[in-house]
Scaffold this motif. Structure first.
Motif, short mmCIF file in Angstrom:
data_model
loop_
_atom_site.label_atom_id
_atom_site.label_comp_id
_atom_site.label_asym_id
_atom_site.label_seq_id
_atom_site.Cartn_x
_atom_site.Cartn_y
_atom_site.Cartn_z
N GLY A 195 14.62 -15.00 6.02
CA GLY A 195 14.54 -16.36 6.52
C GLY A 195 13.43 -17.17 5.89
N ILE A 196 13.05 -16.83 4.66
CA ILE A 196 11.95 -17.51 3.98
C ILE A 196 12.51 -18.50 2.96
N ASP A 197 12.26 -19.77 3.19
CA ASP A 197 12.68 -20.80 2.25
C ASP A 197 11.75 -20.80 1.04
N VAL A 198 12.33 -20.99 -0.13
CA VAL A 198 11.52 -21.05 -1.35
C VAL A 198 11.99 -22.22 -2.21
N GLU A 199 11.07 -22.72 -3.02
CA GLU A 199 11.45 -23.65 -4.06
C GLU A 199 11.97 -22.83 -5.23
N LEU A 200 13.23 -23.03 -5.58
CA LEU A 200 13.89 -22.24 -6.62
C LEU A 200 13.75 -22.95 -7.96
N ARG A 201 13.21 -22.25 -8.92
CA ARG A 201 13.09 -22.78 -10.28
C ARG A 201 13.92 -21.89 -11.20
N GLU A 202 15.07 -22.41 -11.60
CA GLU A 202 15.98 -21.66 -12.46
C GLU A 202 15.45 -21.64 -13.89
N VAL A 203 15.31 -20.45 -14.44
CA VAL A 203 14.68 -20.25 -15.74
C VAL A 203 15.74 -19.91 -16.78
N VAL A 204 15.60 -20.45 -17.96
CA VAL A 204 16.34 -20.00 -19.14
C VAL A 204 15.41 -19.07 -19.91
N LEU A 205 15.82 -17.83 -20.08
CA LEU A 205 14.90 -16.80 -20.55
C LEU A 205 14.39 -17.05 -21.97
N ARG A 206 15.14 -17.79 -22.76
CA ARG A 206 14.67 -18.09 -24.12
C ARG A 206 13.73 -19.30 -24.13
N ASP A 207 13.54 -19.92 -22.97
CA ASP A 207 12.71 -21.13 -22.87
C ASP A 207 11.93 -21.07 -21.56
N LYS A 208 11.05 -20.08 -21.45
CA LYS A 208 10.35 -19.84 -20.20
C LYS A 208 9.29 -20.91 -19.97
N PRO A 209 9.21 -21.45 -18.78
CA PRO A 209 8.24 -22.51 -18.52
C PRO A 209 6.80 -21.99 -18.54
N SER A 210 5.90 -22.82 -18.98
CA SER A 210 4.50 -22.40 -19.11
C SER A 210 3.90 -22.06 -17.75
N SER A 211 4.34 -22.74 -16.69
CA SER A 211 3.80 -22.45 -15.37
C SER A 211 4.17 -21.05 -14.91
N MET A 212 5.36 -20.59 -15.28
CA MET A 212 5.75 -19.23 -14.94
C MET A 212 4.91 -18.22 -15.71
N LEU A 213 4.70 -18.48 -16.99
CA LEU A 213 3.91 -17.57 -17.82
C LEU A 213 2.45 -17.57 -17.40
#
Length: 247
Positions: free
Chosen positions: A44-62
């Protein structure tokens, strides 16, 4: 209900910046990400979902997790959990209304042993069967056969119980099913021809469950500055996946 942001205590690492919900970096088709999403929804935990393209990973994820694999969960206090099983266990420790951590038969430790077999030997064979060209000298037929031996053992277990640990699904079922799905989809016709009637029945049941279908919506790739997309557990769980006998 949307969770409110927590005020970080002194000295906590708040990179990336705090969000009103935990942030989940995910990739729809990744079996690790699938099980993390299911665990969060079940809790029951809501999250902000950030869909990633693995060949173009966002800097915030890294920045949050330099190893660069999904899923990555960033809690509202900046804490990072970047292993899928740890995300499931963390979420269910917060709230476990469907008793996934307490199987009808066996124990949590028993389930973790089975999941380790899936994540270790079975995943090794799965990768070298599905992605043989990525592994020098890998024989996909050999690894398919070795994977099928593991599936045969699961089929035998499912012959004496509707699910892996009794008459209702638990953590092990949801942690393992995405990988069996991936194995099956590598050569669906061949998988369907395997004489594993109990495994086939179990996998079909798992994939038809709202827990699974509810987390498989397609989303566009996330970019910095995009409007937040929420994976809201209540939208999935409010009606048809309340605890039921035999489900």
């Amino acid at each position: 209900m949307t969770q409110q942001a927590q005020t970080p205590s002194s000295g906590q690492d708040t990179s990336p910046s705090l969000a009103p919900n935990p942030v989940l970096y995910s990739f729809r088709r990744c079996p690790y990400a699938m099980r993390a999403r299911m665990g969060l929804v079940a809790a029951g935990i809501d999250v902000e979902l950030r869909e990633v393209v693995l060949r173009d990973k966002p800097s915030s994820m890294l920045q949050a997790s330099p190893k660069g694999t999904v899923p990555v969960l960033v809690l509202t206090d900046g804490t990072v959990i970047d292993e899928s099983l740890e995300i499931m266990v963390w979420a269910l420790a917060e709230n476990d209304p469907h008793d996934w951590l307490n199987p009808e038969a066996g124990s949590l430790d028993d389930m973790l042993v089975m999941i380790a077999q899936n994540d270790g030997p079975f995943k090794t064979h799965l990768d070298r069967y599905k992605y043989a060209s990525r592994y020098e000298g890998a024989d996909p037929d050999f690894h398919r056969e070795q994977g099928e031996k593991i599936l045969n053992r699961l089929d035998g277990r499912l012959a004496v119980g509707k699910y892996l640990f009794g008459s209702r699904p638990a953590l092990a079922d949801f942690a393992i099913a995405p990988f069996i799905r991936q194995f099956a989809r590598t050569d669906q016709a061949r998988f369907d021809a395997l004489p594993f009637v109990h495994l086939h029945r179990w996998l079909q049941t798992m994939l038809q469950s709202p827990f699974f279908s509810g987390v498989m919506t397609k989303y566009d790739q996330w970019h910095e500055g995009d409007k937040p997309v929420l994976l809201q557990a209540a939208d999935i769980t409010r009606s048809d996946i309340q605890p039921q006998a035999g489900w």
